[in-house]
Scaffold this motif. Sequence first.
Motif, mmCIF file in Angstrom:
data_model
loop_
_atom_site.group_PDB
_atom_site.id
_atom_site.type_symbol
_atom_site.label_atom_id
_atom_site.label_comp_id
_atom_site.label_asym_id
_atom_site.label_seq_id
_atom_site.Cartn_x
_atom_site.Cartn_y
_atom_site.Cartn_z
ATOM 1 N N ASN A 94 0.720 -1.084 0.028
ATOM 2 C CA ASN A 94 0.041 -0.131 0.019
ATOM 3 C C ASN A 94 1.023 1.231 -0.043
ATOM 4 O O ASN A 94 2.132 1.209 -0.039
ATOM 5 N N GLU A 95 0.269 2.477 -0.097
ATOM 6 C CA GLU A 95 0.946 3.484 -0.418
ATOM 7 C C GLU A 95 1.647 4.250 0.911
ATOM 8 O O GLU A 95 3.043 4.298 0.879
ATOM 9 N N SER A 96 1.041 3.720 2.128
ATOM 10 C CA SER A 96 1.880 4.270 3.428
ATOM 11 C C SER A 96 3.161 3.346 3.520
ATOM 12 O O SER A 96 3.890 3.749 3.920
ATOM 13 N N LYS A 97 3.107 2.337 3.171
ATOM 14 C CA LYS A 97 4.260 1.312 3.389
ATOM 15 C C LYS A 97 5.181 1.674 2.334
ATOM 16 O O LYS A 97 6.515 1.776 2.774
ATOM 17 N N ALA A 98 5.012 1.942 0.892
ATOM 18 C CA ALA A 98 5.894 2.243 0.061
ATOM 19 C C ALA A 98 6.658 3.857 0.477
ATOM 20 O O ALA A 98 7.757 3.820 0.513
ATOM 21 N N LEU A 99 5.746 4.876 0.979
ATOM 22 C CA LEU A 99 6.459 6.081 1.535
ATOM 23 C C LEU A 99 7.398 5.736 2.886
ATOM 24 O O LEU A 99 8.439 6.304 2.709
ATOM 25 N N GLU A 100 6.894 4.746 3.884
ATOM 26 C CA GLU A 100 7.842 4.571 4.846
ATOM 27 C C GLU A 100 9.091 3.794 4.254
ATOM 28 O O GLU A 100 10.077 4.334 4.677
ATOM 29 N N ASN A 101 9.047 3.086 3.394
ATOM 30 C CA ASN A 101 10.122 2.328 2.870
ATOM 31 C C ASN A 101 11.279 3.225 2.077
ATOM 32 O O ASN A 101 12.397 3.250 2.203
ATOM 33 N N ALA A 102 10.530 4.071 1.202
ATOM 34 C CA ALA A 102 11.229 4.932 0.526
ATOM 35 C C ALA A 102 12.036 5.968 1.197
ATOM 36 O O ALA A 102 13.114 6.488 1.133
ATOM 37 N N ARG A 104 12.881 5.685 4.273
ATOM 38 C CA ARG A 104 14.133 4.886 4.922
ATOM 39 C C ARG A 104 15.390 4.871 4.108
ATOM 40 O O ARG A 104 16.587 4.911 4.625
ATOM 41 N N MET A 105 15.053 4.556 2.663
ATOM 42 C CA MET A 105 16.100 4.635 1.963
ATOM 43 C C MET A 105 16.789 6.084 1.932
ATOM 44 O O MET A 105 18.081 6.205 1.747
ATOM 45 N N ILE A 106 15.974 6.986 1.837
ATOM 46 C CA ILE A 106 16.777 8.325 2.064
ATOM 47 C C ILE A 106 17.325 8.801 3.264
ATOM 48 O O ILE A 106 18.426 9.191 3.363
ATOM 49 N N GLN A 107 16.632 8.547 4.310
ATOM 50 C CA GLN A 107 16.996 9.033 5.767
ATOM 51 C C GLN A 107 18.340 8.036 6.104
ATOM 52 O O GLN A 107 19.099 8.495 6.684
ATOM 53 N N GLU A 108 17.853 6.631 6.175
ATOM 54 C CA GLU A 108 18.991 5.873 6.653
ATOM 55 C C GLU A 108 20.056 5.691 5.631
ATOM 56 O O GLU A 108 20.924 5.180 5.979
ATOM 57 N N GLY A 109 19.487 5.428 4.561
ATOM 58 C CA GLY A 109 20.539 4.754 3.503
ATOM 59 C C GLY A 109 21.358 5.968 2.963
ATOM 60 O O GLY A 109 22.270 5.981 2.471
ATOM 61 N N GLY A 110 20.999 7.281 3.155
ATOM 62 C CA GLY A 110 21.355 8.392 2.234
ATOM 63 C C GLY A 110 21.338 8.697 1.062
ATOM 64 O O GLY A 110 21.979 9.167 0.255
ATOM 65 N N ALA A 111 20.450 7.823 0.384
ATOM 66 C CA ALA A 111 20.163 7.862 -1.085
ATOM 67 C C ALA A 111 19.632 9.330 -1.392
ATOM 68 O O ALA A 111 18.979 9.905 -0.636
ATOM 69 N N ASN A 112 19.687 9.749 -2.610
ATOM 70 C CA ASN A 112 19.229 10.984 -3.298
ATOM 71 C C ASN A 112 17.826 10.662 -4.160
ATOM 72 O O ASN A 112 17.156 11.348 -4.200
ATOM 73 N N ALA A 113 17.634 9.570 -4.216
ATOM 74 C CA ALA A 113 16.244 9.086 -5.183
ATOM 75 C C ALA A 113 16.053 7.605 -5.008
ATOM 76 O O ALA A 113 17.073 6.854 -4.418
ATOM 77 N N VAL A 114 14.978 7.306 -5.178
ATOM 78 C CA VAL A 114 14.557 5.753 -5.405
ATOM 79 C C VAL A 114 14.031 5.413 -6.812
ATOM 80 O O VAL A 114 13.824 6.272 -7.600
ATOM 81 N N LYS A 115 14.100 3.844 -6.937
ATOM 82 C CA LYS A 115 13.716 3.562 -8.308
ATOM 83 C C LYS A 115 12.605 2.297 -7.955
ATOM 84 O O LYS A 115 12.775 1.628 -7.253
ATOM 85 N N LEU A 116 11.406 2.449 -8.702
ATOM 86 C CA LEU A 116 10.632 1.598 -8.603
ATOM 87 C C LEU A 116 9.922 0.884 -10.028
ATOM 88 O O LEU A 116 10.307 1.461 -11.025
#
Length: 270
Positions: A94-102, A104-116
């Motif tokens: 669902n959308e909220s899981k997607a927002l949460e996981n994305a 985390r990629m930015i905040q914890e992983g330090g990424a600049n963007a995500v790919k789906l």
Amino acid sequence: MAKRLVNDIIRMKHDGQKIVELTAYDFTFARMMDETDSVDIFLVGDSLGMVVQGHPTPIPVTVEQMIYHVEMVSRATKNALVIADMPFMSYQINESKALENAGRMIQEGGANAVKLEGAGRNVQTIRTLVEIGIPVQGHVGLTPQSYNKLGWKVQGKTRKAVEQLKNDALKLQDAGVFSVVLEAVPVEAARIVTEALDIPTIGIGAGKHCDGQVLVMHDMLGMGDYARVFVKEYAQIKPIVQDAIRKYSTEVRSGEFPGDKYAYKSGIDE
Ligand code: KIV
């Protein structure tokens, strides 16, 4: 060149400059590659499920594993834009899981963007991600997380399929993605999609008309037995590594290594 941002990548299409994207999975390789300042985008791809973890597909890769790798690559990278691949089931529930996981990629992983991967029901999720400030790269054509449906087959081989591919890419553009990966589609299909979009297309097995290219690092460095039609090996690392390993083994067995040279020479204090 300074750190690439999403707008730099979009501008490159309009300036007619090809975009260089490459996968990266760990600190040492990311730093080595980034020091060349010749790669625009590092994709921490879920292909790590195959080339790092040894699975036959990327499907088993988890969010925690992705964050672990994204963090290592982000820490090493000063110049390239870092994209975190969202693994299977991290954005489909669902959308909220997607927002949460994305997030985390930015905040914890330090990424600049995500790919789906894919369009369809992901389009609304992508729109929301972009609206809240998480840049997204799309991915159509052969989408490896759909292996159980598509296998590894070339996509976009009929007029109807090309039309579908183009419409999916246009929907992703409308949702706000800053670029789209086109994987394993005929050269002509990639040309049609590329010409229809204002944002860049990044091809892998999609030919010369794409605005940029991406390859899996292990493939292009000749590190494994992953060769496919669209992969050019710019180096053959595997025999170099194996040769070094054999020499080391021989020298340890013969006593030549470490000898006197590779040892601390100071005495032992009383
Ligand atoms: O996971 C990956 O490395 C990818 C590229 C092949 C585009 O998605």
